[in-house]
Design a protein around this motif. Structure first.
Motif, short mmCIF file in Angstrom:
data_model
loop_
_atom_site.label_atom_id
_atom_site.label_comp_id
_atom_site.label_asym_id
_atom_site.label_seq_id
_atom_site.Cartn_x
_atom_site.Cartn_y
_atom_site.Cartn_z
N VAL A 133 8.85 10.82 -5.60
CA VAL A 133 9.92 11.74 -5.28
C VAL A 133 11.22 10.94 -5.34
O VAL A 133 11.47 10.07 -4.49
CB VAL A 133 9.73 12.36 -3.88
N GLY A 134 12.03 11.22 -6.36
CA GLY A 134 13.22 10.41 -6.57
C GLY A 134 12.81 9.03 -7.07
O GLY A 134 11.73 8.83 -7.62
N LYS A 135 13.66 8.03 -6.86
CA LYS A 135 13.42 6.68 -7.39
C LYS A 135 12.71 5.77 -6.39
O LYS A 135 12.11 4.77 -6.78
CB LYS A 135 14.74 6.04 -7.81
N LYS A 136 12.77 6.11 -5.11
CA LYS A 136 12.30 5.15 -4.12
C LYS A 136 11.06 5.57 -3.34
O LYS A 136 10.35 4.74 -2.80
CB LYS A 136 13.44 4.84 -3.12
N LYS A 137 10.80 6.87 -3.27
CA LYS A 137 9.67 7.32 -2.45
C LYS A 137 8.45 7.57 -3.31
O LYS A 137 8.46 8.38 -4.24
CB LYS A 137 10.03 8.63 -1.71
N HIS A 138 7.39 6.83 -3.01
CA HIS A 138 6.14 6.95 -3.76
C HIS A 138 5.00 7.14 -2.75
O HIS A 138 4.87 6.34 -1.81
CB HIS A 138 5.88 5.70 -4.61
N VAL A 139 4.20 8.16 -2.94
CA VAL A 139 3.10 8.43 -2.01
C VAL A 139 1.83 8.73 -2.82
O VAL A 139 1.89 8.99 -4.02
CB VAL A 139 3.41 9.63 -1.08
N MET A 140 0.71 8.66 -2.12
CA MET A 140 -0.56 9.01 -2.72
C MET A 140 -1.04 10.32 -2.11
O MET A 140 -1.21 10.43 -0.89
CB MET A 140 -1.61 7.92 -2.44
N ASP A 176 0.83 -1.20 0.00
CA ASP A 176 0.00 0.00 0.00
C ASP A 176 0.87 1.26 0.00
O ASP A 176 1.86 1.34 0.72
CB ASP A 176 -0.91 0.01 1.23
N LEU A 177 0.44 2.24 -0.77
CA LEU A 177 1.15 3.52 -0.81
C LEU A 177 0.80 4.33 0.44
O LEU A 177 -0.34 4.33 0.89
CB LEU A 177 0.76 4.31 -2.05
N GLU A 178 1.78 5.02 0.96
CA GLU A 178 1.53 5.97 2.04
C GLU A 178 0.66 7.10 1.49
O GLU A 178 0.88 7.60 0.39
CB GLU A 178 2.85 6.54 2.54
N VAL A 179 -0.34 7.50 2.26
CA VAL A 179 -1.24 8.57 1.85
C VAL A 179 -0.84 9.85 2.57
O VAL A 179 -0.70 9.88 3.79
CB VAL A 179 -2.71 8.24 2.15
N VAL A 180 -0.63 10.92 1.79
CA VAL A 180 -0.41 12.24 2.38
C VAL A 180 -1.55 13.13 1.93
O VAL A 180 -2.10 12.95 0.84
CB VAL A 180 0.95 12.84 1.96
N THR A 181 -1.94 14.05 2.79
CA THR A 181 -3.11 14.85 2.50
C THR A 181 -2.77 16.34 2.40
O THR A 181 -1.76 16.80 2.93
CB THR A 181 -4.19 14.66 3.58
N VAL A 184 2.73 22.79 -7.73
CA VAL A 184 3.25 21.51 -7.29
C VAL A 184 4.34 21.71 -6.23
O VAL A 184 4.46 20.91 -5.28
CB VAL A 184 3.78 20.69 -8.50
N VAL A 185 5.09 22.79 -6.32
CA VAL A 185 6.12 23.10 -5.32
C VAL A 185 5.48 23.38 -3.97
O VAL A 185 5.93 22.87 -2.92
CB VAL A 185 6.98 24.31 -5.79
N GLN A 186 4.41 24.19 -3.96
CA GLN A 186 3.71 24.48 -2.70
C GLN A 186 3.11 23.21 -2.10
O GLN A 186 3.15 23.00 -0.88
CB GLN A 186 2.61 25.51 -2.94
N GLY A 242 4.61 18.13 3.41
CA GLY A 242 5.75 17.57 4.11
C GLY A 242 6.60 16.61 3.29
O GLY A 242 7.51 15.95 3.82
N MET A 243 6.34 16.50 2.00
CA MET A 243 7.12 15.59 1.15
C MET A 243 8.51 16.14 0.88
O MET A 243 9.43 15.40 0.55
CB MET A 243 6.38 15.32 -0.16
N THR A 244 8.65 17.46 0.98
CA THR A 244 9.97 18.09 0.93
C THR A 244 10.06 19.04 2.12
O THR A 244 9.04 19.51 2.63
CB THR A 244 10.20 18.87 -0.38
N ALA A 245 11.28 19.33 2.53
CA ALA A 245 11.47 20.17 3.72
C ALA A 245 11.11 21.62 3.46
O ALA A 245 10.77 22.35 4.39
CB ALA A 245 12.92 20.06 4.19
N SER A 246 11.17 22.04 2.19
CA SER A 246 10.91 23.44 1.89
C SER A 246 10.55 23.58 0.42
O SER A 246 10.73 22.66 -0.39
CB SER A 246 12.14 24.30 2.17
N GLY A 247 10.03 24.76 0.07
CA GLY A 247 9.74 25.05 -1.32
C GLY A 247 10.99 25.06 -2.17
O GLY A 247 10.99 24.65 -3.34
#
Length: 412
Positions: free
Chosen positions: A401-408, A334-339, A349-351, A357-362
């Motif tokens: 995000v990158g090659k390994k991190k995949h979220v919904m 299952d993919l991790e869900v972020v809201t 997309v940057v905002q 929280g998928m990136t530390a900053s814009g």
């Protein structure tokens, strides 16, 4: 409209929502009942592929052929050298012969999926055949004298440009005369009696009808389709990675399928009528579904539209991939869900990356995009200003995000 059509084509056009305007409903309907009619739609070769914005009129040509008539796809090998100024704020960039020929080749591949060009079937013509060799003085004398500059200036497509005090070159101003001449030549050479197109072409179409009647003294017709926007006001044909192209090498069948799967609930019934061949009653039934059931209707819409363009196998594969990605999370579980807050949409997309929280900053998000490390639904993103809205996120947007991190990503 309340007009009761006699011909199959006009009945379908009215029932399914294709009709915006017509120069003479009853006379065209009567002509269609008397035997096969030949009609055309013109396409300037301004890009290497047609996109979803063209699909409504391609479906119109398909229905025209299915009801026993002969469609003509007119490639604008000549008019592309001028550029249609209709409702544009600036002049189109001019293309050379090689670029035009390459674009026409890409467009032809799409038409072959929807129309039968076999013996006695649809025709594919190029207006360069009669426009390139025109004698300018003869053209002015024989054709130009039928046009009133006062009337040409009154058309909305020209008037809107002038009202904004934006330049309209003499080259562009000639476009409507050339398009009218196309209708005249098509009638003379192939008996074409009907020109169809989007409602932004109404002025150009009426010019062609008038010119053909004046010069050849023949009754011809014009019919337009509505310019479609989605229920939330967006222009048809935009996806996460840009224009929704119809050529498979420019947009994968999977991404094309996803575009239709993410249709807004309120548009499902209307799009089923316009972009599929399902019976109208079934389109109405599916469009009226509510809650989670409307998602099943969206899958039917996506499968039907994708099958017409890319084939049943591609549609089935796209649905299977979507189920794996969105329901099972792919091979990795299952993919991790972020809201993200739906009330904050649309966001760049940057905002969205920073706020979820998928990136530390814009700043980090911008760097990720610049380095090609971001994908939406497996498609790379290169524009940090790409706007994410509710329709694009739909039931969930897969973000890699990158090659390994995949979220919904979901909007709540």
């Amino acid at each position: 409209m309340n007009y009761h059509a006699k011909s199959d084509f006009m009945r379908i056009v009215i029932e399914r929502g294709f009709l915006a305007d017509c120069t003479d409903y009853q006379a065209l309907d009567e002509a269609l009942t008397q035997g096969p009619v030949t009609a055309y739609i013109g396409y300037d070769a301004t890009a290497a592929s047609l996109h979803v914005g063209h699909l409504l009129n391609i479906m119109l040509l398909r229905w025209f052929q299915k009801t026993g008539n002969r469609p003509v796809t007119l490639m604008g090998g000549g008019t592309t050298k001028v550029g249609d100024p209709s409702f544009r704020s600036d002049e189109r960039p001019l293309l050379d012969d090689a670029a035009i020929a390459k674009n026409i080749d890409g467009m032809q591949q799409v038409f072959a999926r929807y129309l039968d060009y076999g013996p006695g079937g649809a025709l594919m013509l190029n207006n360069a055949d009669w426009l390139v060799g025109l004698n300018y003085l003869e053209f002015l004398r024989d054709i130009g004298r039928h046009f009133s500059v006062n009337r040409m200036l009154s058309f909305d497509s020209v008037k809107s440009r002038l009202d904004r005090e934006q330049s309209l070159s003499f080259l562009e101003f000639n476009y409507m005369i050339l398009q009218a001449y196309d209708f005249l030549e098509l009638n003379r050479r192939h008996g074409v009696a009907l020109q169809m197109g989007g409602s932004d072409q109404w002025g150009n179409i009426v010019n062609g009808v008038d010119l053909t009647r004046r010069v050849l003294e023949r009754e011809v017709f014009g019919l337009t389709t509505p310019l479609l926007t989605t229920s939330d006001g967006r222009k048809m044909g935009k996806s996460a990675s840009g224009a929704t192209w119809l050529n498979g090498e420019m947009l994968s069948p999977y991404e094309f399928w996803q575009f239709w799967r993410n249709t807004t609930d309120a548009d499902v019934g209307r799009f089923l009528k316009l972009y599929t061949e399902l019976p109208v009653d079934e389109c109405d039934r599916l469009g009226a579904l509510g809650g989670a059931e409307i998602n099943a209707a969206k899958i039917i819409l996506a499968n039907e539209v994708t099958t017409l363009l890319h084939g049943a196998e591609a549609a089935a594969s796209a649905e299977a991939t979507a189920r794996e990605v969105f329901e099972q999370g792919g091979a990795g579980g299952d993919l991790e869900v972020v809201t993200i807050a739906a009330a904050a949409l649309p966001l760049s997309v940057v905002q969205a990356l920073a706020q979820s929280g998928m990136t530390a900053s814009g700043k980090e998000a911008k760097r990720l995009v610049a380095e090609g490390g971001l994908r939406l639904n497996n498609e790379p993103v290169s524009d940090p200003q790409l706007q994410l809205d509710q329709a694009m996120i739909g039931e969930g947007l897969k973000i890699s995000v990158g090659k390994k991190k995949h979220v919904m990503l979901r909007a709540v």
